[in-house]
Design a protein around this motif. Sequence first.
Motif, PDB file in Angstrom:
ATOM      1  N   PHE A  49       0.824   3.901  11.193  1.00 52.37           N
ATOM      2  CA  PHE A  49       1.439   2.850  10.009  1.00 52.37           C
ATOM      3  C   PHE A  49       1.401   2.275  11.872  1.00 52.37           C
ATOM      4  CE2 PHE A  49       4.518  -0.652   9.947  1.00 52.37           C
ATOM      5  CZ  PHE A  49       3.398  -1.697   8.820  1.00 52.37           C
ATOM      6  N   GLY A 108       0.316  -1.464   0.090  1.00 56.93           N
ATOM      7  CA  GLY A 108      -0.159  -0.056  -0.127  1.00 56.93           C
ATOM      8  C   GLY A 108       1.140   1.646  -0.256  1.00 56.93           C
ATOM      9  N   TRP A 166      -2.651   5.932   4.078  1.00 63.23           N
ATOM     10  CA  TRP A 166      -2.221   6.230   5.265  1.00 63.23           C
ATOM     11  C   TRP A 166      -0.989   6.867   5.662  1.00 63.23           C
ATOM     12  CZ3 TRP A 166      -1.902   0.934   7.134  1.00 63.23           C
ATOM     13  CH2 TRP A 166      -3.402  -0.105   7.054  1.00 63.23           C
ATOM     14  N   TRP A 211      -6.822  -4.239   5.002  1.00 63.21           N
ATOM     15  CA  TRP A 211      -6.384  -3.659   4.831  1.00 63.21           C
ATOM     16  C   TRP A 211      -6.673  -2.442   3.841  1.00 63.21           C
ATOM     17  CZ3 TRP A 211      -0.966  -3.186   7.588  1.00 63.21           C
ATOM     18  CH2 TRP A 211      -1.110  -3.714   8.824  1.00 63.21           C
ATOM     19  N   ALA A 225      -3.399  -5.024  14.390  1.00 65.46           N
ATOM     20  CA  ALA A 225      -3.682  -6.232  13.821  1.00 65.46           C
ATOM     21  C   ALA A 225      -3.563  -7.624  13.831  1.00 65.46           C
ATOM     22  CB  ALA A 225      -3.018  -6.006  11.917  1.00 65.46           C
ATOM     23  N   VAL A 275      -4.293  -8.774   7.712  1.00 66.29           N
ATOM     24  CA  VAL A 275      -4.658  -7.462   7.379  1.00 66.29           C
ATOM     25  C   VAL A 275      -5.452  -7.727   5.965  1.00 66.29           C
ATOM     26  CG1 VAL A 275      -1.545  -7.119   8.585  1.00 66.29           C
ATOM     27  CG2 VAL A 275      -2.024  -7.383   5.676  1.00 66.29           C
ATOM     28  N   ARG A 335      -1.732   0.371  13.726  1.00 70.52           N
ATOM     29  CA  ARG A 335      -2.512   0.204  12.414  1.00 70.52           C
ATOM     30  C   ARG A 335      -1.808  -1.906  12.888  1.00 70.52           C
ATOM     31  NH1 ARG A 335      -6.162   1.247   8.490  1.00 70.52           N
ATOM     32  NH2 ARG A 335      -6.586   3.422   8.913  1.00 70.52           N
ATOM     33  N   TRP A 394      -4.933  -3.507   0.748  1.00 70.76           N
ATOM     34  CA  TRP A 394      -3.917  -3.326   0.284  1.00 70.76           C
ATOM     35  C   TRP A 394      -3.454  -4.546  -1.173  1.00 70.76           C
ATOM     36  CZ3 TRP A 394       1.265  -2.866   4.049  1.00 70.76           C
ATOM     37  CH2 TRP A 394       0.637  -1.834   4.752  1.00 70.76           C
TER      38      TRP A 394
END
Length: 538
Positions: free
Chosen positions: A521, A265, A516, A501, A528, A498, A524, A503
């Motif tokens: 990060f 991402g 983001w 997310w 996660a 994840v 998150r 991604w």
Amino acid sequence: MSVTVLAAALVVAALVLPNSVVGLGPAKFTRIPAEAVIGAALMLALPRRPRIVLAAVSGVALAGMTVLNLLDMGFNQYLGRPFNPVLDWSLLGDAQSYLEDSLGRTATLAATTGVVALVLLLAVLLALSMVRLSNLLARHTGTATRGTLIAGVVWITCSSLGLQVAGVPIAADRTATSLKVEARRFSDTLKDEAEFEKVAKVDRFGNTPGSQLVPDLRGKDMIFTFIESYGRSAVEDPIMAPGVDATLDARTKALAKAGFHAKSGWLTSATYGGSSWLGHSTTMSGLWISNQQRYRTVMASDHMSLTDAFKRTGDFDTVGVMPGVQKGWPEQQWYGLDKVYNAFQLGYRGPKFSWSTMPDQYALQQYQERVHSKRPADGKSRMSLLILTSSHQPWAPIPKMVGWDQLGDGSVFKGIEAAGNKPADVIADTTKSRQEYGKAIQYSVTALTQWLERYGTKNTVLVFLGDHQPIARVSGNHASRDVPVAIVAKDPKVLDKVSGWGWTDGLRPAHDAPVWKMSAFRDRFLTAYGSTPHPKTR
């Protein structure tokens, strides 16, 4: 007469000088500065001695403002932001070190001496010019008074009607505006310092017991890696992207063949063009560390870093490999690293590649031999932090991949370095800088993913990302501050954590993949992988 014309031209040029190279052209210097009109009126009203003193002092002050404008130009071009006169003086030393690594000590000494001489010369010339012009006004009081009134009326008319030449307003108050901006910047910096100290004391996971931190990664071989200047432009710019994208796609396939899969991402970095440590600390702290004062505040705090979270579990040994660190690094304590290998502790006997002390492939092989291949004696898992440097500007010369079994002490790179581009040739050529930057990113990504393909295990989890975009001359004056980020693992459960997310599968994030802030990060990631929040508020 010619000397007087030159003096007037110098003063006007200093008064209307912009602080950015974007749109810089003759029209910027054909404006009527309000400060010149007001200054002329003031000089006409003063007796001789106060007039001369004021003229000289004003000339020196104008030289100071000119230097600040030039610094703004440089910082906007390289770091995507203006110079901060409160915080940024220390960065000039870093710039000098960078030039020495890139161009050599002699050239850097000559450049530094030249800059100091030019600043002093500018101050003298502007002071003398102001005195000369003030004397001219005093000798021709009547003509000067009429001229000043006419200039004032013209300025007010142009300002009221918004008259322009080539899209640039004729009426200017550039220096006065700059003074207000600098004063506001000074005030905002002091205010930000006080406010950020309060923000840094708040930590969503600050009181979380070690037993409740990253429980879903216990037993994993955790690796966080930053790739220098790996920005969104590398993946999307028409000059760099074809080669970089092809490398990312090829390495995704190679890793998949070895059993590894990835999701990727975008993160928006807190810095741009340089000051990599701000990107590192923002990612690891979960705080927006966008200047040197914020960095110092966090480094002196007990705000938990993502790397320190692994140490607090009691189940991980923690190690850092920092080939770019060439002096004491007290930040080791905040990052929670038990052991750090700096540039002088990796046994390298090959040549430097400009600023980069050693090729990434060599640093990774040393990490393998000194760290990764040796399991902790106490039966713990390991968390590692690696900072790769081969893609640091000026992207000349660039290392090339060699056989992993041929690396030895790095002497194999002597011929590669000697045959590479000279930094001065690349620095002076924007197109070549972009091309060579793309090649440097390809090299770093290839070295890292080949290492993973060669030495990674079923328990290896690699998170790698860029610290910031390259300088504006390479990424463009309006580039985003986004950098790619990827998580790579063999264990499908790691990526399943994840899956929500959004991604992209693989190493190359889609253009519309989630973006983001880099500071988001840490929390998150901790969430996660099963961490339980226990906030700390002071």
